[in-house]
Design an enzyme around this catalytic site. Structure first.
Site, PDB file in Angstrom:
ATOM      1  N   CYS A  92       0.831  -1.164   0.028  1.00 21.09           N
ATOM      2  CA  CYS A  92       0.027   0.005  -0.189  1.00 21.09           C
ATOM      3  C   CYS A  92       0.880   1.180  -0.044  1.00 21.09           C
ATOM      4  O   CYS A  92       1.990   1.303   0.934  1.00 21.09           O
ATOM      5  CB  CYS A  92      -0.933  -0.076   1.267  1.00 21.09           C
ATOM      6  SG  CYS A  92      -2.129   1.336   1.176  1.00 21.09           S
ATOM      7  N   HIS A 134      -9.284  -3.698  -1.966  1.00 23.94           N
ATOM      8  CA  HIS A 134      -8.194  -2.896  -1.512  1.00 23.94           C
ATOM      9  C   HIS A 134      -8.518  -1.684  -1.051  1.00 23.94           C
ATOM     10  O   HIS A 134      -8.573  -1.016  -0.161  1.00 23.94           O
ATOM     11  CB  HIS A 134      -6.828  -3.144  -1.917  1.00 23.94           C
ATOM     12  CG  HIS A 134      -5.692  -2.563  -1.248  1.00 23.94           C
ATOM     13  ND1 HIS A 134      -4.589  -3.036  -0.675  1.00 23.94           N
ATOM     14  CD2 HIS A 134      -5.511  -1.301  -1.047  1.00 23.94           C
ATOM     15  CE1 HIS A 134      -3.851  -2.111  -0.185  1.00 23.94           C
ATOM     16  NE2 HIS A 134      -4.450  -0.893  -0.350  1.00 23.94           N
ATOM     17  N   GLU A 135      -9.088  -1.066  -2.285  1.00 19.57           N
ATOM     18  CA  GLU A 135      -9.371   0.381  -2.511  1.00 19.57           C
ATOM     19  C   GLU A 135     -10.833   0.831  -1.579  1.00 19.57           C
ATOM     20  O   GLU A 135     -10.692   1.770  -0.858  1.00 19.57           O
ATOM     21  CB  GLU A 135      -9.305   1.223  -3.706  1.00 19.57           C
ATOM     22  CG  GLU A 135      -8.125   0.900  -4.610  1.00 19.57           C
ATOM     23  CD  GLU A 135      -7.003   1.488  -3.676  1.00 19.57           C
ATOM     24  OE1 GLU A 135      -7.067   2.587  -2.903  1.00 19.57           O
ATOM     25  OE2 GLU A 135      -5.926   0.752  -3.883  1.00 19.57           O
ATOM     26  N   HIS A 138     -10.086   0.797   2.181  1.00 21.48           N
ATOM     27  CA  HIS A 138      -9.528   2.440   2.424  1.00 21.48           C
ATOM     28  C   HIS A 138     -10.763   3.209   2.749  1.00 21.48           C
ATOM     29  O   HIS A 138     -10.711   4.385   3.782  1.00 21.48           O
ATOM     30  CB  HIS A 138      -8.777   3.043   1.289  1.00 21.48           C
ATOM     31  CG  HIS A 138      -7.163   2.794   1.492  1.00 21.48           C
ATOM     32  ND1 HIS A 138      -6.520   3.074   2.426  1.00 21.48           N
ATOM     33  CD2 HIS A 138      -6.587   2.062   0.600  1.00 21.48           C
ATOM     34  CE1 HIS A 138      -5.211   2.725   2.051  1.00 21.48           C
ATOM     35  NE2 HIS A 138      -5.119   1.622   0.635  1.00 21.48           N
TER      36      HIS A 138
HETATM   37 ZN    ZN Z   1      -3.657   1.195  -0.140  1.00 22.97          ZN
END
Ligand code: ZN
Length: 158
Positions: A92, A134-135, A138
Site C-alpha cells: 500500500c 483494497h481501495e 480504504h
Molecule cells: Zn492502499
C-alpha cells in the site's frame, strides 16, 4: 498532493463520506489523484490517502496488459461476490515497505458512479477484484495490514 502514511493516521482510519456533489471540484481531485498514482506507480489510490475523507478511488484494471485502464470510482459498493477467496500479496502506498498476504474474494460485482454522476456496474475477478477490494477498504478506514496474518517488513523501503 501528498500521500498520507502510517497505520494510525486519523484520516486513513476514518470512514469516508459519500459524494453527493458531482462537478469540477471532484473532477480536479480525480485528475490530481491520477497523476499522483502514476508517479507513485500504484495500482490504486483512494481519496483518504491524499487527505480527503470522501468515497472516491482510482483503480488500475487489467494491469500490464494491452487492456490496462485506470477507472475512477465514486461511491463504489460491492453488490455481490462469490464465496471463493484467494490469498495474494498486497502492499500500500500509505504503508511503504510493508507487504503481506491478504485473503480476498476472487469475483465481485461493483456498483459505482463516474465523475459525472452516471452509474456503472462491473464484474471483476482475480487481481482486478483484489485492487477494488483494497481501495474500498480504504474508504472504510481499513488498511490491508488489518487483514494480514503475517506481515513482512522490508528494511529499507525506497
Ligand atoms: Zn492502499
Amino acid at each position: 498532493m501528498k500521500i498520507l502514511t502510517g497505520e494510525d493516521n486519523l484520516v486513513l482510519r476514518a470512514i469516508s463520506k459519500p459524494v453527493e456533489k458531482f462537478g469540477p471540484e471532484l473532477k480536479k481531485l480525480v485528475e490530481d489523484m491520477r497523476e499522483q498514482m502514476f508517479k507513485s506507480k500504484g495500482l490504486g489510490l483512494a481519496a483518504p490517502q491524499v487527505g480527503k475523507s470522501i468515497r472516491v478511488c482510482l483503480v488500475c484494471l487489467n494491469h500490464d496488459t494491452p487492456a490496462e485502464m485506470i477507472i475512477p470510482m465514486v461511491n463504489p459498493k460491492i453488490s455481490a461476490h462469490k464465496e471463493d477467496c484467494v490469498l495474494g500479496e498486497e502492499g500500500c502506498l500509505s504503508l511503504p515497505g510493508f507487504y503481506g498476504n491478504v485473503e480476498r474474494w476472487t469475483n465481485i460485482s461493483v456498483d459505482f458512479h463516474d465523475t459525472n454522476g452516471d452509474k456503472h456496474f462491473l464484474q471483476l475477478d482475480d487481481l482486478n477484484a483484489r485492487v477494488v477490494q483494497h481501495e474500498i477498504d480504504h474508504l472504510d478506514g481499513i488498511l490491508f495490514v488489518d487483514r494480514v496474518k503475517k506481515i513482512k517488513q522490508i528494511k529499507n523501503p525506497l
